[in-house]
Design a protein around this motif. Structure first.
Motif, short mmCIF file in Angstrom:
data_model
loop_
_atom_site.label_atom_id
_atom_site.label_comp_id
_atom_site.label_asym_id
_atom_site.label_seq_id
_atom_site.Cartn_x
_atom_site.Cartn_y
_atom_site.Cartn_z
N GLU A 96 31.37 24.50 -94.70
CA GLU A 96 31.24 25.05 -96.04
C GLU A 96 29.76 25.12 -96.44
OE1 GLU A 96 34.88 23.26 -98.54
OE2 GLU A 96 33.87 21.85 -97.20
N TYR A 97 28.99 24.14 -95.99
CA TYR A 97 27.56 24.09 -96.29
C TYR A 97 26.76 24.90 -95.27
CZ TYR A 97 29.30 20.24 -99.10
OH TYR A 97 30.03 19.48 -99.99
N THR A 100 26.79 28.52 -96.23
CA THR A 100 25.89 28.81 -97.36
C THR A 100 24.44 28.83 -96.90
OG1 THR A 100 27.39 27.85 -98.98
CG2 THR A 100 25.07 27.97 -99.59
N HIS A 101 24.04 27.86 -96.10
CA HIS A 101 22.66 27.81 -95.62
C HIS A 101 22.32 29.03 -94.78
CE1 HIS A 101 21.01 23.91 -96.90
NE2 HIS A 101 22.26 23.45 -96.83
N ARG A 103 23.76 32.00 -94.77
CA ARG A 103 23.76 33.21 -95.58
C ARG A 103 22.52 33.31 -96.46
NH1 ARG A 103 30.26 32.42 -96.77
NH2 ARG A 103 30.90 33.17 -94.69
N GLN A 104 22.07 32.19 -96.98
CA GLN A 104 20.82 32.19 -97.74
C GLN A 104 19.64 32.49 -96.83
OE1 GLN A 104 20.69 28.34 -99.64
NE2 GLN A 104 21.97 28.98 -101.37
N VAL A 372 24.07 22.16 -101.69
CA VAL A 372 24.21 23.57 -102.02
C VAL A 372 25.68 23.85 -102.32
CG1 VAL A 372 22.25 24.24 -100.59
CG2 VAL A 372 24.55 24.21 -99.59
N ALA A 373 25.94 25.01 -102.89
CA ALA A 373 27.33 25.39 -103.19
C ALA A 373 28.12 25.56 -101.90
CB ALA A 373 27.35 26.68 -104.00
N LYS A 374 29.37 25.13 -101.92
CA LYS A 374 30.24 25.34 -100.77
C LYS A 374 30.61 26.82 -100.66
CE LYS A 374 32.51 20.80 -101.01
NZ LYS A 374 33.82 20.12 -101.15
N ALA A 375 30.71 27.32 -99.43
CA ALA A 375 31.16 28.69 -99.22
C ALA A 375 32.66 28.76 -99.46
CB ALA A 375 30.83 29.14 -97.80
#
Length: 601
Positions: A96-97, A100-101, A103-104, A372-375
Motif C-alpha cells: 500500500e505504501y 504510493t511511493h 507513483r509519486q 504516506v497515504a495508502k494506495a
C-alpha cells in the motif's frame, strides 16, 4: 521447496516524476556528471528537436517475497545512518505504501521504467502463499512493474507453476480462487540462464527491450547459477542453470547486434555491504571497496556493453560502483527486501550513440516509509485476499511471552523450530536423537504484539505460515556419528566456507563454533555434545530435518546420504502441534535462550 534466496513491448507508457525524498532518507551514489554543452540544442531554423541527452528514470526493487502487508518485527524496519555516525531504525514496507511511493516518484518523468531483481514470490506470507502467490502477481501488475528477472524462489513450485504465473490460468490442483480467471503477469519474467534440458533453450524470455520515442533500453535477466543447491530437486527438475556472466555477455552481444546499445542486467545474486545501513556510502573507501560477495566478481567480468546492474538475493541494501572489465565504474544496486526500499536511478541516454552516458548515472535507495497515504487499490486487494484467507489464517495455534526473533547466528525462532521437529519426530520414532533446521528456512520470527484482533502473545496460523511457508516435510534418516560430525562441519566448509550456513539445533545438541579459525576447523570437534555426551563416530543416530535438507540442500551433501528414510507431516504442522501442546494463554512459551552454540570470535 527451498528452506533457505526476445523483446516484449513496454505495456505501459507513464508520465510521472520523482518527488524530493524526506531529508536524510536517501544516499546518492553518483558517477561524476559531465555532459557536453550541446546536450539540449535545437534543430535548424529554430525548429525544436529532441535533446541529445534524455534522462530515463529506473525504479527498482528485489526480493519482495509476497510481502503485501507491512512486514512485522525486524523484517519491517531499515537502519539509517545519521550524520553524526549513529543509526536509527525506520518502519518500512507494505505494498500500500510501496505503490504510493513509486507513483509519486514517477511524477514528471515521462521516461520511467520499473524493474525488479527476482524473488517476487516464494517464501511468502499466508495472504499470498496460501493462493500460490496469485495475489502478489496482481499487486505487481497494479504497481506497473515493467520487467523482472527470475530468482531462486520463483522455482519453489517448479517451472510449470512459474509459467502459469507468467501466462495465467487457474492452479492445476487448487483451481480458481475467485470467480475470475487468473490472468498472469502483465510484465515479462526474464530467465536467460535457465535452460530446458530437452530443448536447450531458456524456459522464458532471456531479454526484453523498453522503447519510447527512439529511446531503447535492453534488459537481460538471470538468477544465480547455484539455484539448484538452494531449491528442492523437484523445483528444478529438467532445468540447467548457466553461468551468470557468460549468459549476460552472450545476450549483450545479441542486443548490440540489434542496435540496442543501452543495457541493464537484472541479476538475482548479490553482495554484502560493510554496513547494514541502507544509506551507507559503499564507495567511501573507493569504488566498490565497501561491498563483498559473489556480485563483485560477477560485476567485474560482465561486458562493458552493460551499463548498470540491478541485483538481489542477499536481502542487502547498497548503491555502489564497481569497475567493469575496461576499468570504467558501473552502478550496482540492491534494495534490501520485502518492499522496504526501492532504488531510484537516473540513466542518461545519448540519442546520438544510443548508449548510456555512464559518467552521469546516479542512484539512491529510498525508504518505503509508512507516513504516506495508502494506495486505495492495494488496500482493496489486500482486503479481498485476507477475507479469503481469514478462515485459515486467524486460527490461534499457540501463545508466546515475548518476541521470538529470527536474527543471529543461532536464533530463538530457529531453535524453536528444531525443538518442534524433534518432538514430532519422536512421535514417529522414539529413537530420534536430534533435529537440525537450516537458517534460510526460518523466514520470520514471531512477534508478541498483536497484528490484528487476536490479542498480544497469540500466535495465529497466518503468523506460523509466514515463519515456515515452504510445505517441506519432516524427514527422518539414519547417519553414523562420523557423518553427523561431518554435517556440522559442512556448515562452514565446502560451498559454505565463504558464507556459512549455521544449522539451528534442537536443545540437546551443543558445540563451539570458533570463527577465528578457517574452514571446517571452525567447528570444534571435541566440543560437540549430544545429551551431554560425545558423539560416537561408529554409532548410528536418527536425525530429523526438513525434506529440503534431507535432499542435500544448502550444500549439506552428507544429509543427502542418509538411510532408513521416513517422511512425516509438513514442517509447519510440526510447529503448530508443538506450540499447541506446549503453550496456553495462562502459560505462554518463552523464547529459547540460544545457548546451544558457543561462538568464539
Amino acid at each position: 521447496m527451498p528452506a533457505t534466496s526476445p523483446s516484449y513491448p513496454s505495456r505501459r507508457r507513464r508520465t510521472y516524476r520523482v518527488l524530493a525524498a524526506a531529508a536524510g532518507l536517501a544516499t546518492v551514489g553518483a558517477l561524476a556528471a559531465a555532459l557536453p554543452a550541446n546536450a539540449h540544442d535545437n534543430g535548424r531554423h529554430g525548429h525544436p528537436r529532441p535533446a541529445r541527452y534524455q534522462d530515463v528514470q529506473l525504479l527498482s526493487f528485489n526480493d519482495l517475497h509476497g510481502n503485501l502487508e507491512p512486514p512485522s518485527g525486524s523484517s519491517g524496519r531499515v537502519t539509517e545512518l545519521q550524520a553524526d555516525g549513529t543509526t536509527k531504525t525506520i518502519d518500512a514496507g507494505g505494498v500500500e505504501y510501496l505503490a504510493t511511493h513509486l507513483r509519486q516518484a514517477r511524477k514528471g518523468h515521462p521516461y520511467s521504467i520499473t524493474a525488479a531483481g527476482g524473488d517476487m514470490v516464494g517464501a511468502s506470507p499466508l495472504i499470498s502463499g496460501l493462493f500460490h502467490d496469485e495475489p502478489t502477481i496482481e499487486a505487481l501488475n497494479k504497481l506497473d512493474l515493467d520487467v523482472t528477472s527470475v530468482g531462486n524462489h520463483e522455482f519453489d513450485e517448479g517451472a510449470k507453476e512459474l509459467a502459469r504465473l507468467q501466462n495465467g490460468g487457474c492452479h492445476p490442483t487448487a483451481g480458481c480462487y475467485t470467480d475470475k480467471k487468473f490472468k498472469g503477469a502483465d510484465f515479462p519474467y526474464l530467465a536467460a540462464n535457465v535452460i530446458d534440458e530437452k530443448t536447450g533453450k531458456p524456459i522464458l524470455k532471456p531479454y526484453t527491450v523498453w522503447k519510447k520515442n527512439g529511446v531503447k533500453i535492453g534488459f537481460i535477466g538471470v538468477t544465480l547459477e547455484g539455484t539448484p543447491g538452494i531449491v528442492s530437486a523437484d523445483g528444478v527438475k529438467g532445468l540447467k542453470f548457466q553461468d551468470e556472466v557468460e549468459t549476460i555477455n552472450k545476450y549483450a552481444k545479441v542486443l548490440d547486434k540489434q542496435g540496442v546499445k543501452s543495457i541493464v542486467a537484472l541479476i538475482h545474486e548479490g553482495g554484502l555491504p560493510a554496513s547494514g545501513a541502507y544509506n551507507y556510502n559503499c564507495d567511501s573507501p573507493g569504488a566498490g571497496a565497501g561491498i563483498s560477495g559473489p556480485i563483485v566478481d560477477i560485476a567485474k567480468n560482465i561486458t562493458p556493453k552493460v551499463d548498470a546492474l540491478v541485483t538481489g538475493h542477499t536481502h542487502a541494501a547498497y548503491v555502489c560502483t564497481i569497475p567493469d572489465p575496461s576499468g570504467k565504474p558501473r552502478m550496482v544496486t540492491s534494495a534490501a527486501s520485502f518492499g522496504r526500499l526501492y532504488t531510484d536511478t537516473t540513466l542518461t541516454y545519448d540519442r546520438f550513440t544510443g548508449d548510456i552516458a555512464r559518467t552521469s548515472v546516479k542512484s539512491a535507495n529510498r525508504v518505503v516509509t509508512r507516513d504516506v497515504a495508502k494506495a486505495a487499490d492495494m488496500t482493496a486487494l489486500i482486503s479481498k485476499w485476507n477475507t479469503l484467507a481469514a478462515p485459515v489464517g486467524n486460527r490461534a495455534i499457540g501463545y508466546i511471552s515475548a518476541d521470538v526473533n529470527s536474527t543471529g547466528t543461532e536464533s530463538p525462532m530457529g531453535d524453536l523450530i528444531a525443538d518442534a521437529q524433534l518432538a514430532y519426530a519422536r512421535e514417529l520414532d522414539p529413537k530420534t536423537a536430534v533435529a537440525l533446521m537450516n537458517p534460510g528456512g526460518v523466514r520470520a520470527g514471531l512477534t508478541y504484539a498483536a497484528k490484528a484482533s487476536e490479542g498480544d502473545g497469540v500466535v495465529t496460523y497466518a503468523e506460523g505460515f509466514t515463519v515456515q511457508p515452504f510445505a517441506n516435510t519432516v524427514n527422518l534418516q539414519d547417519f553414523t556419528g562420523a557423518q553427523l560430525i561431518q554435517v556440522l562441519k559442512e556448515q562452514v566448509s565446502g560451498s559454505n566456507a565463504a558464507a556459512p550456513k549455521i544449522l539451528q539445533p534442537s536443545a540437546n545438541l551443543t558445540y563451539t563454533l570458533d570463527l577465528t579459525k578457517s574452514g571446517a576447523d571452525r567447528v570444534v570437534t571435541d566440543s560437540i555434545r549430544l545429551n551431554g555426551a560425545a558423539i560416537d563416530p561408529a554409532a548410528t543416530y536418527r536425525v530429523a530435518t526438513n525434506s529440503f535438507l534431507a535432499g542435500g540442500g544448502d550444500g549439506f551433501t552428507t544429509l543427502g546420504l542418509g538411510t532408513n528414510d521416513a517422511v512425516g507431516v509438513d514442517d509447519l504442522e510440526a510447529l503448530v502441534r508443538y506450540l499447541t501442546a506446549n503453550s496456553s494463554a495462562t502459560a505462554p512459551l518463552a523464547p529459547p535462550a540460544t545457548n546451544r552454540i558457543t561462538i568464539v570470535q
